[in-house]
Design a protein around this motif. Structure first.
Motif, short mmCIF file in Angstrom:
data_model
loop_
_atom_site.label_atom_id
_atom_site.label_comp_id
_atom_site.label_asym_id
_atom_site.label_seq_id
_atom_site.Cartn_x
_atom_site.Cartn_y
_atom_site.Cartn_z
N GLN A 1 38.39 31.30 23.16
CA GLN A 1 37.28 32.24 23.29
C GLN A 1 36.73 32.64 21.93
O GLN A 1 35.51 32.76 21.74
CB GLN A 1 37.74 33.49 24.04
N ILE A 2 37.63 32.86 20.99
CA ILE A 2 37.21 33.24 19.65
C ILE A 2 36.40 32.12 19.01
O ILE A 2 35.33 32.35 18.44
CB ILE A 2 38.44 33.59 18.79
N ARG A 3 36.88 30.90 19.13
CA ARG A 3 36.18 29.76 18.52
C ARG A 3 34.82 29.53 19.17
O ARG A 3 33.83 29.21 18.49
CB ARG A 3 37.05 28.51 18.61
N GLU A 4 34.76 29.68 20.49
CA GLU A 4 33.49 29.50 21.20
C GLU A 4 32.44 30.49 20.73
O GLU A 4 31.23 30.21 20.76
CB GLU A 4 33.71 29.63 22.71
N ALA A 5 32.90 31.68 20.31
CA ALA A 5 31.98 32.71 19.83
C ALA A 5 31.67 32.54 18.34
O ALA A 5 30.97 33.38 17.75
CB ALA A 5 32.56 34.09 20.09
N GLY A 6 32.19 31.48 17.74
CA GLY A 6 31.91 31.21 16.33
C GLY A 6 32.94 31.73 15.37
O GLY A 6 32.76 31.66 14.14
N GLY A 7 34.07 32.24 15.89
CA GLY A 7 35.12 32.79 15.03
C GLY A 7 36.18 31.76 14.67
O GLY A 7 36.13 30.60 15.10
N ILE A 8 37.14 32.19 13.88
CA ILE A 8 38.24 31.34 13.42
C ILE A 8 39.53 31.88 14.00
O ILE A 8 39.83 33.08 13.87
CB ILE A 8 38.33 31.31 11.89
N ALA A 9 40.32 31.01 14.65
CA ALA A 9 41.55 31.47 15.29
C ALA A 9 42.61 30.39 15.25
O ALA A 9 42.32 29.19 15.25
CB ALA A 9 41.28 31.88 16.74
N ALA A 10 43.85 30.84 15.22
CA ALA A 10 45.02 29.97 15.37
C ALA A 10 45.96 30.67 16.33
O ALA A 10 45.74 31.83 16.71
CB ALA A 10 45.69 29.74 14.01
N ILE A 11 47.01 29.98 16.77
CA ILE A 11 47.97 30.61 17.66
C ILE A 11 49.36 30.56 17.04
O ILE A 11 49.66 29.70 16.20
CB ILE A 11 48.00 29.97 19.06
#
Length: 265
Positions: free
Chosen positions: A50-60
């Motif tokens: 969801q974060i990436r789809e909104a243009g953000g940067i995320a890892a798990i």
């Protein structure tokens, strides 16, 4: 308003659902790179997506913080791509047992899950913040730490311990550029709470309409100045402010987000 979080990296524990998810999404929306922690890899991956789809940067980072091995795995994954500037200690469990039901093992188990897990992440993440000369540690506490009820005493006590350790950590981090604070939510609505309210409504005579049930539950159980339950995003907003450089002068504080449930000054 720019919270000046662009370029910061944040680890949010328990971020695969609920309050942690709301915090992770809002941090990412403000430009922070977010490491989404959860015990369930699928759910953590969904939030990161969801974060990436909104243009953000995320890892798990997945792992059980109630164990040293799980905390090691989470810290290793979180630090794999850079230093962590912001640690939001949110993961934990709830138990509704009472004084008659909760034995010594129940107290030990929930203390480990709700308090020692926070300590594990502090010990693994804060030392590298000292190298940065700046950092934020936010602990999620709760109003039951300040005004405990007769039920779930072991859970109430873990919230009080979180408040206490956060203040102690703030003293330890004096003049390091790292702050330690608590955000203390009141009663927050979510699907699980809504289902509990629906199930409990006949017992309390709250009616059958969900909005009426919620309003009457507030009046009977958690009377506050707003006359309603809170929302995860409202708690997340307070967390975000404390993570910002704009909050450099706040440390060792407890920020209550409870609609005025607790009346002390």
């Amino acid at each position: 308003m720019d919270l000046q979080l662009k370029g910061k990296r944040a680890l949010v524990t328990g971020a695969s659902s609920g309050l942690g998810k709301a915090i992770a999404l809002m941090l990412a929306a403000e430009g922070a790179e977010v490491v989404v922690h959860g015990r369930n890899e699928h759910r953590a991956t969904e939030v990161a997506g969801q974060i990436r789809e909104a243009g953000g940067i995320a890892a798990i980072a997945t792992g059980d913080l109630a164990t040293d091995e799980g905390a090691d795995a989470v810290a290793e994954a979180a630090l794999a791509n850079g230093k962590i500037d912001i640690l939001v200690n949110n993961a934990g469990v709830v138990s509704h047992k009472n004084w008659s039901d909760a034995g010594a093992d129940d107290w030990l188990e929930i203390y480990n899950a709700n308090v020692v897990s926070y300590v594990r992440m502090i010990r693994r993440i804060v030392p590298q913040m000292k190298e940065l000369g700046w950092g934020r540690v936010i602990h999620i506490g709760g109003g039951l730490a300040i005004q405990p009820i007769k039920e779930q005493p072991h859970y109430n006590a873990t919230l009080a311990a979180r408040h206490n350790l956060s203040a102690s950590l703030a003293r330890q981090l004096k003049e390091t550029g790292i702050t330690s604070n608590v955000v203390s939510p009141g009663a927050i609505i979510n699907p699980m709470v809504e289902q509990w309210l629906i199930d409990a409504a006949p017992k309390f005579g709250w009616g059958t309409d969900l909005e009426e049930i919620k309003y009457r539950a507030v009046q009977d159980l958690i009377p506050n100045d707003t006359g309603r339950f809170g929302y995860p995003e409202e708690v997340a907003g307070a967390v975000l402010y404390l993570t910002s450089p704009l909050a450099n002068y706040i440390s060792g504080a407890i920020i209550r987000v409870d609609g005025g449930t607790i009346k002390n000054v």
